[in-house]
Design a protein around this motif. Structure first.
Motif, PDB file in Angstrom:
ATOM      1  N   TYR A   1       1.209 -28.550 -52.578  1.00  0.00           N
ATOM      2  CA  TYR A   1       1.908 -27.694 -53.534  1.00  0.00           C
ATOM      3  C   TYR A   1       2.909 -26.765 -52.858  1.00  0.00           C
ATOM      4  CZ  TYR A   1      -2.308 -29.144 -56.012  1.00  0.00           C
ATOM      5  OH  TYR A   1      -3.332 -29.892 -56.543  1.00  0.00           O
ATOM      6  N   SER A   2       3.162 -26.964 -51.584  1.00  0.00           N
ATOM      7  CA  SER A   2       4.027 -26.034 -50.849  1.00  0.00           C
ATOM      8  C   SER A   2       5.457 -26.021 -51.382  1.00  0.00           C
ATOM      9  CB  SER A   2       4.031 -26.396 -49.352  1.00  0.00           C
ATOM     10  OG  SER A   2       4.501 -27.728 -49.163  1.00  0.00           O
TER      11      SER A   2
ATOM     12  N   LEU B   1      -3.395 -24.089 -62.392  1.00  0.00           N
ATOM     13  CA  LEU B   1      -1.971 -23.895 -62.126  1.00  0.00           C
ATOM     14  C   LEU B   1      -1.679 -22.467 -61.680  1.00  0.00           C
ATOM     15  CD1 LEU B   1       0.302 -26.050 -62.472  1.00  0.00           C
ATOM     16  CD2 LEU B   1      -1.824 -26.646 -63.615  1.00  0.00           C
ATOM     17  N   ALA B   2      -2.416 -21.496 -62.223  1.00  0.00           N
ATOM     18  CA  ALA B   2      -2.253 -20.111 -61.785  1.00  0.00           C
ATOM     19  C   ALA B   2      -2.653 -19.966 -60.313  1.00  0.00           C
ATOM     20  CB  ALA B   2      -3.099 -19.183 -62.653  1.00  0.00           C
ATOM     21  N   THR B   3      -3.699 -20.665 -59.912  1.00  0.00           N
ATOM     22  CA  THR B   3      -4.131 -20.644 -58.512  1.00  0.00           C
ATOM     23  C   THR B   3      -3.069 -21.255 -57.609  1.00  0.00           C
ATOM     24  OG1 THR B   3      -6.443 -20.835 -59.230  1.00  0.00           O
ATOM     25  CG2 THR B   3      -5.970 -21.315 -56.930  1.00  0.00           C
ATOM     26  N   VAL B   4      -2.458 -22.349 -58.061  1.00  0.00           N
ATOM     27  CA  VAL B   4      -1.364 -22.967 -57.314  1.00  0.00           C
ATOM     28  C   VAL B   4      -0.190 -21.996 -57.178  1.00  0.00           C
ATOM     29  CG1 VAL B   4       0.402 -24.781 -57.399  1.00  0.00           C
ATOM     30  CG2 VAL B   4      -1.980 -25.331 -57.900  1.00  0.00           C
ATOM     31  N   PHE B   5       0.108 -21.290 -58.255  1.00  0.00           N
ATOM     32  CA  PHE B   5       1.206 -20.317 -58.232  1.00  0.00           C
ATOM     33  C   PHE B   5       0.925 -19.201 -57.234  1.00  0.00           C
ATOM     34  CE2 PHE B   5       3.214 -16.394 -59.650  1.00  0.00           C
ATOM     35  CZ  PHE B   5       4.540 -16.791 -59.813  1.00  0.00           C
ATOM     36  N   VAL B   6      -0.302 -18.693 -57.246  1.00  0.00           N
ATOM     37  CA  VAL B   6      -0.681 -17.628 -56.311  1.00  0.00           C
ATOM     38  C   VAL B   6      -0.568 -18.113 -54.869  1.00  0.00           C
ATOM     39  CG1 VAL B   6      -2.641 -16.252 -55.474  1.00  0.00           C
ATOM     40  CG2 VAL B   6      -2.157 -16.382 -57.929  1.00  0.00           C
ATOM     41  N   ASN B   7      -1.070 -19.323 -54.606  1.00  0.00           N
ATOM     42  CA  ASN B   7      -0.993 -19.865 -53.253  1.00  0.00           C
ATOM     43  C   ASN B   7       0.456 -20.040 -52.808  1.00  0.00           C
ATOM     44  OD1 ASN B   7      -0.903 -22.773 -51.582  1.00  0.00           O
ATOM     45  ND2 ASN B   7      -2.427 -21.312 -50.872  1.00  0.00           N
TER      46      ASN B   7
ATOM     47  N   TYR C   1       3.090 -18.404 -53.862  1.00  0.00           N
ATOM     48  CA  TYR C   1       3.681 -17.076 -53.640  1.00  0.00           C
ATOM     49  C   TYR C   1       3.211 -16.480 -52.318  1.00  0.00           C
ATOM     50  CZ  TYR C   1       4.779 -12.138 -54.303  1.00  0.00           C
ATOM     51  OH  TYR C   1       5.254 -10.861 -54.133  1.00  0.00           O
ATOM     52  N   MET C   2       1.925 -16.594 -52.033  1.00  0.00           N
ATOM     53  CA  MET C   2       1.386 -16.027 -50.802  1.00  0.00           C
ATOM     54  C   MET C   2       1.902 -16.763 -49.571  1.00  0.00           C
ATOM     55  SD  MET C   2      -0.350 -13.388 -51.540  1.00  0.00           S
ATOM     56  CE  MET C   2      -1.116 -13.140 -49.921  1.00  0.00           C
ATOM     57  N   MET C   3       2.064 -18.075 -49.661  1.00  0.00           N
ATOM     58  CA  MET C   3       2.580 -18.831 -48.527  1.00  0.00           C
ATOM     59  C   MET C   3       4.008 -18.408 -48.189  1.00  0.00           C
ATOM     60  SD  MET C   3       0.358 -20.802 -47.160  1.00  0.00           S
ATOM     61  CE  MET C   3       1.422 -21.845 -46.173  1.00  0.00           C
ATOM     62  N   GLN C   4       4.738 -17.967 -49.186  1.00  0.00           N
ATOM     63  CA  GLN C   4       6.115 -17.545 -48.968  1.00  0.00           C
ATOM     64  C   GLN C   4       6.214 -16.105 -48.465  1.00  0.00           C
ATOM     65  OE1 GLN C   4       7.926 -18.211 -52.791  1.00  0.00           O
ATOM     66  NE2 GLN C   4       8.197 -20.425 -52.457  1.00  0.00           N
TER      67      GLN C   4
ATOM     68  N   TYR D   1       0.657 -34.459 -48.689  1.00  0.00           N
ATOM     69  CA  TYR D   1      -0.198 -33.580 -47.905  1.00  0.00           C
ATOM     70  C   TYR D   1       0.340 -33.458 -46.481  1.00  0.00           C
ATOM     71  CZ  TYR D   1      -3.720 -34.168 -51.579  1.00  0.00           C
ATOM     72  OH  TYR D   1      -4.382 -34.190 -52.784  1.00  0.00           O
ATOM     73  N   ASP D   2       0.144 -32.293 -45.884  1.00  0.00           N
ATOM     74  CA  ASP D   2       0.497 -32.091 -44.482  1.00  0.00           C
ATOM     75  C   ASP D   2      -0.620 -32.667 -43.620  1.00  0.00           C
ATOM     76  OD1 ASP D   2       1.111 -31.241 -41.951  1.00  0.00           O
ATOM     77  OD2 ASP D   2       1.599 -29.188 -42.524  1.00  0.00           O
TER      78      ASP D   2
END
Length: 236
Positions: free
Chosen positions: A50-51, A114-120, A122-125, A36-37
């Motif tokens: 998950y970053s 896991l789909a939520t993690v993937f979305v996050n 992608y959006m962070m990038q 965690y940050d």
């Protein structure tokens, strides 16, 4: 005392649950392995783990979780068979909870998680300013409904399990009620409190998987020991 084929059947189901639980645990550990940050707070801090997660880890976590979570509930049929001869009503409650768990835990909770993690990720990038709000919206629409339904069956299953052991509706000693999913979950969360490390965060992420493993492993170990010490009082 059940017949030998029935004894082997119940032991076999417990072993199936244990093996499937290991598969589910592997999926959860893949997901939770990270740091965690400490500069962030709240949900942003939780998502920061998950970053750096790769798409390969996301896929295998989803796959292992879906298979493991679903199959481990087949192992719970052994517990249903232990309860049913002594309390058909309690056994039906347990079976209903187990079937609901089997239907919703993997496909309606774990995979959307896991789909939520993937979305996050992608959006962070690509759009970090809107990443949190979109992740919350996605999780609310596609993850939260499954969690709510799953919790109903999960609570029903755990409640029937604890009630059956406390009332003596299984061949196990009543004190074996400690080998239940919530106790394993609590152990997992306590380990997670040790610090912000890869392994402790992964174990905390795997709290339900560890709870199930704790249950199956405990029942198998006590069954074998209690059979030897009490002249096979447990007919499984």
């Amino acid at each position: 005392m059940e017949s030998k084929p029935a004894q082997k059947g119940i032991t076999g189901l417990l072993i199936v649950g244990l093996i499937a639980g290991i598969v589910a645990l592997f999926g959860d550990l893949l997901l939770g392995w990270g740091i965690y940050d400490p500069a962030l707070e709240g949900l942003e801090r939780k998502l920061s783990i998950y970053s750096d997660i790769s798409e390969t880890r996301i896929f295998w976590s989803a796959f292992c979780g879906l298979i493991g979570i679903t199959v481990e509930e087949i192992g719970c049929l052994a517990i249903y068979r232990l309860i049913e001869p002594n309390s058909k009503k309690t056994a039906r409650f347990f079976l209903t909870g187990t079937l609901g768990y089997m239907i919703f835990a993997g496909g309606a909770v774990h995979v959307p998680c896991l789909a939520t993690v993937f979305v996050n990720r992608y959006m962070m990038q690509n759009d970090p300013e809107n990443a949190l709000s979109l992740t919350i919206k996605f999780g609310t629409y596609f993850l939260l409904p499954g969690i709510v339904i799953f919790l109903v069956f999960f609570i029903l299953q755990i409640g029937a399990y604890i009630y059956a052991f406390i009332k003596g509706y299984t061949p196990y000693p009543k004190w074996c009620v400690i080998f239940c999913v919530p106790v394993g979950m609590i152990i997992s969360m306590l380990i997670g409190k040790i610090g912000n490390y890869n392994i402790t965060n992964a174990i905390r992420c795997a709290w339900i998987s560890i709870g199930n493993l704790f249950m199956f492993l405990g029942l198998l170990i006590i069954k074998n020991n209690y059979q030897m010490e009490k002249h096979k009082r447990i007919g499984i």
